[in-house]
Scaffold this motif. Structure first.
Motif, PDB file in Angstrom:
ATOM      1  N   LEU A   1      -7.214  -8.608   7.009  1.00 22.28           N
ATOM      2  CA  LEU A   1      -7.146  -8.688   5.545  1.00 22.28           C
ATOM      3  C   LEU A   1      -5.718  -8.521   5.049  1.00 22.28           C
ATOM      4  O   LEU A   1      -5.286  -9.230   4.122  1.00 22.28           O
ATOM      5  CB  LEU A   1      -8.031  -7.608   4.925  1.00 22.28           C
ATOM      6  N   ASP A   2      -4.968  -7.577   5.640  1.00 18.89           N
ATOM      7  CA  ASP A   2      -3.581  -7.374   5.231  1.00 18.89           C
ATOM      8  C   ASP A   2      -2.773  -8.653   5.418  1.00 18.89           C
ATOM      9  O   ASP A   2      -2.019  -9.071   4.532  1.00 18.89           O
ATOM     10  CB  ASP A   2      -2.941  -6.251   6.048  1.00 18.89           C
TER      11      ASP A   2
ATOM     12  N   MET B   1     -14.034  -4.229   7.881  1.00 17.00           N
ATOM     13  CA  MET B   1     -13.204  -4.288   6.685  1.00 17.00           C
ATOM     14  C   MET B   1     -13.727  -3.287   5.667  1.00 17.00           C
ATOM     15  O   MET B   1     -14.932  -3.243   5.405  1.00 17.00           O
ATOM     16  CB  MET B   1     -13.225  -5.700   6.090  1.00 17.00           C
ATOM     17  N   THR B   2     -12.852  -2.507   5.088  1.00 23.73           N
ATOM     18  CA  THR B   2     -13.278  -1.466   4.159  1.00 23.73           C
ATOM     19  C   THR B   2     -13.332  -1.981   2.716  1.00 23.73           C
ATOM     20  O   THR B   2     -12.652  -2.954   2.368  1.00 23.73           O
ATOM     21  CB  THR B   2     -12.350  -0.250   4.257  1.00 23.73           C
TER      22      THR B   2
ATOM     23  N   GLU C   1      -9.956  -2.574   0.634  1.00 22.77           N
ATOM     24  CA  GLU C   1      -9.138  -3.716   1.029  1.00 22.77           C
ATOM     25  C   GLU C   1      -9.801  -5.036   0.638  1.00 22.77           C
ATOM     26  O   GLU C   1      -9.126  -5.972   0.216  1.00 22.77           O
ATOM     27  CB  GLU C   1      -8.865  -3.667   2.534  1.00 22.77           C
TER      28      GLU C   1
ATOM     29  N   SER D   1     -18.864  -2.994   1.265  1.00 23.56           N
ATOM     30  CA  SER D   1     -18.041  -4.103   1.760  1.00 23.56           C
ATOM     31  C   SER D   1     -18.810  -5.421   1.705  1.00 23.56           C
ATOM     32  O   SER D   1     -18.294  -6.447   1.245  1.00 23.56           O
ATOM     33  CB  SER D   1     -17.583  -3.823   3.199  1.00 23.56           C
TER      34      SER D   1
ATOM     35  N   THR E   1      -8.383   6.117  11.675  1.00 25.79           N
ATOM     36  CA  THR E   1      -7.430   5.998  10.581  1.00 25.79           C
ATOM     37  C   THR E   1      -6.211   6.886  10.848  1.00 25.79           C
ATOM     38  O   THR E   1      -6.154   7.608  11.852  1.00 25.79           O
ATOM     39  CB  THR E   1      -8.077   6.419   9.265  1.00 25.79           C
TER      40      THR E   1
ATOM     41  N   HIS F   1       0.847  -1.195   0.000  1.00 22.24           N
ATOM     42  CA  HIS F   1       0.000   0.000   0.000  1.00 22.24           C
ATOM     43  C   HIS F   1       0.883   1.246   0.000  1.00 22.24           C
ATOM     44  O   HIS F   1       0.849   2.058   0.926  1.00 22.24           O
ATOM     45  CB  HIS F   1      -0.931  -0.002   1.218  1.00 22.24           C
TER      46      HIS F   1
ATOM     47  N   ASN G   1      -9.287  -4.635   8.895  1.00 22.62           N
ATOM     48  CA  ASN G   1      -8.354  -4.509   7.782  1.00 22.62           C
ATOM     49  C   ASN G   1      -6.997  -5.138   8.056  1.00 22.62           C
ATOM     50  O   ASN G   1      -6.317  -5.575   7.125  1.00 22.62           O
ATOM     51  CB  ASN G   1      -8.171  -3.032   7.427  1.00 22.62           C
TER      52      ASN G   1
END
Length: 431
Positions: free
Chosen positions: A154-155, A201-202, A205, A240, A352, A51, A151
């Motif tokens: 997810l990463d 989760m966005t 992503e 999402s 964020t 990213h 997130n």
């Protein structure tokens, strides 16, 4: 002249310095102290290496760092090289911007088995953080389990699923890239205690999972609420969930399955001397949205378990601490006269990167309200005297720029840099 010390050089620290500059101009001196020889905190070692656009925000912090009245003081550990009490004696205000770099433990039987790691450690490992460069997680076997519904989960899953070629243009640490490229799990399972409507989760992503070369996201259609229920969601959450609905229509064909296992609460981790499986209990939500165990259990193969359930701010001697919330005890950022907390150190690991900007400006507003004089303490002269007397090897922003140039020069083809992953190597790169 006002003198402010900020402990931590991540987003919260630099936004706070920016706020002080905008308010006082040349009538303030800000020292940003960090225990590592490199600045930017979460941007360097927390944001996913693929990213790069997000990491570009560091250019804004560099503009602040290069101004005459802001100084980076790296390789200085507060609590070891200098105490908070000493800083409060020398500065008109001390702001703790240390973030939340420690993992919240899973708290499950078996979470101390080899192969079980927290996300701060795992993300730090593939991002080249000196604290985690020697982690050596298992990267081959029947399956990996990622615990969490945000997130970060997810990463972690995405990094485990990618091929070496898919990391082109990223700044993933070389030691991690080498090991990931020869490892692999047939199944990567994301465990979420609640359902699709409760994920954090966005859309961006989740959408990235559409483009993985060797992995396919898998959602059980039975886990999805009736589609008309999506109307009650906010637009981002609805998008999402739309990704999840699309994943539920996918048919196999790729060697790795990235499975979203909803309504699944981990009970314990089992294995003979190492992690081998996670025992999971099926859950449901009651009418108020609370998680209710059903008693039905099953096992998920897991040679690697990564907990992505939150972070904690480590305590510092002499600073009031809220152990329940894992952050410094504070009242809207105020800890004690002249002592403040900002960012995750203030509010816990929420929001964020951009959330830290208004946080920093709020803290400076507090300093203005509380500082009833024009300052007058010694500030950086006092700190320099203390550190020199203790033989501390301070890293300046000019030193960091030399380290930066050396990392860029050492980059593999297509990568923006190759990070030095030990303090010794970072210090050596200043020459």
């Amino acid at each position: 002249m006002r003198h402010i010390a900020i402990i931590g050089s991540g987003p919260a620290g630099y936004y706070t310095a920016e706020a002080a500059q905008k308010l006082w101009g040349n009538e303030v001196r800000v020292d940003i102290v960090d225990r590592l020889p490199v600045p930017y905190g979460l941007i360097r070692t927390g944001v996913a290496p693929d990213h790069q656009q997000i990491k570009g925000v560091s250019r804004r912090y560099e503009a602040t760092a290069l101004s005459d009245n802001v100084r980076f003081v790296g390789n200085v550990t507060v609590g070891r090289d200098v105490t908070v009490a000493e800083l409060r004696d020398e500065y008109d205000a001390v702001v703790l911007a240390t973030g939340a770099p420690s993992d919240k433990p899973l708290g499950l039987p078996g979470d101390d088995l080899p192969g079980v790691v927290g996300s701060a450690a795992f993300v730090g490992w593939y991002n080249g953080h000196p604290d985690h460069a020697d982690l050596a997680p298992p990267l081959r076997g029947l399956g990996a389990v990622v615990v969490g519904a945000g997130n970060v989960a997810l990463d972690v899953a995405r990094v485990l699923a990618k091929t070496k070629g898919e990391f082109g243009g990223s700044d993933i640490a070389g030691h991690a890239l080498d090991r990931l490229s020869v490892g692999g799990f047939g199944t990567i399972t994301i465990l979420a205690r609640r359902g699709p409507h409760q994920i954090a989760m966005t859309p961006k992503e989740l959408g990235e999972l559409d483009h993985l070369a060797r992995a396919i996201p898998v959602v059980d259609p039975a886990d999805l609420p009736p589609i008309e229920a999506d109307a009650a969601l906010d637009p981002g959450q609805r998008k999402s969930v739309g990704h999840l609905r699309r994943f539920a229509t996918r048919i196999g064909g790729k060697p790795i399955r990235l499975v979203f296992d909803f309504y699944a609460s981990p009970l314990r981790i089992e294995g003979d001397g190492r992690a081998e499986r996670v025992v999971v209990e099926r859950t449901r939500l009651d009418a108020h949205g609370a998680v209710v165990p059903t008693g039905a259990t099953y096992a998920v193969p897991a040679d690697l378990v990564v907990g992505c359930i939150g972070y904690r701010t480590p305590p510092i001697d002499g600073v009031p601490y809220d152990a329940k919330l894992g952050r410094f005890a504070n009242d809207e950022g105020r800890i004690a006269p002249g002592l403040y907390a900002v960012g995750w150190a203030r509010r816990g690991p929420t929001g964020t990167i951009g959330t830290n900007r208004p946080d920093g400006f709020m803290i400076i507003d507090h300093v203005v309200a509380d500082l009833r004089t024009d300052g007058g303490k010694r500030g950086r002269a006092g700190l320099d005297e203390l550190l020199a007397g203790r033989g501390v090897e301070v890293v300046t922003f000019r030193d960091w720029r030399r380290i930066d140039q050396a990392e860029v020069a050492a980059a593999r083809p297509g990568s923006p840099r190759e990070k030095f992953v030990s303090v010794k190597a970072l210090l050596g790169a200043r020459a």
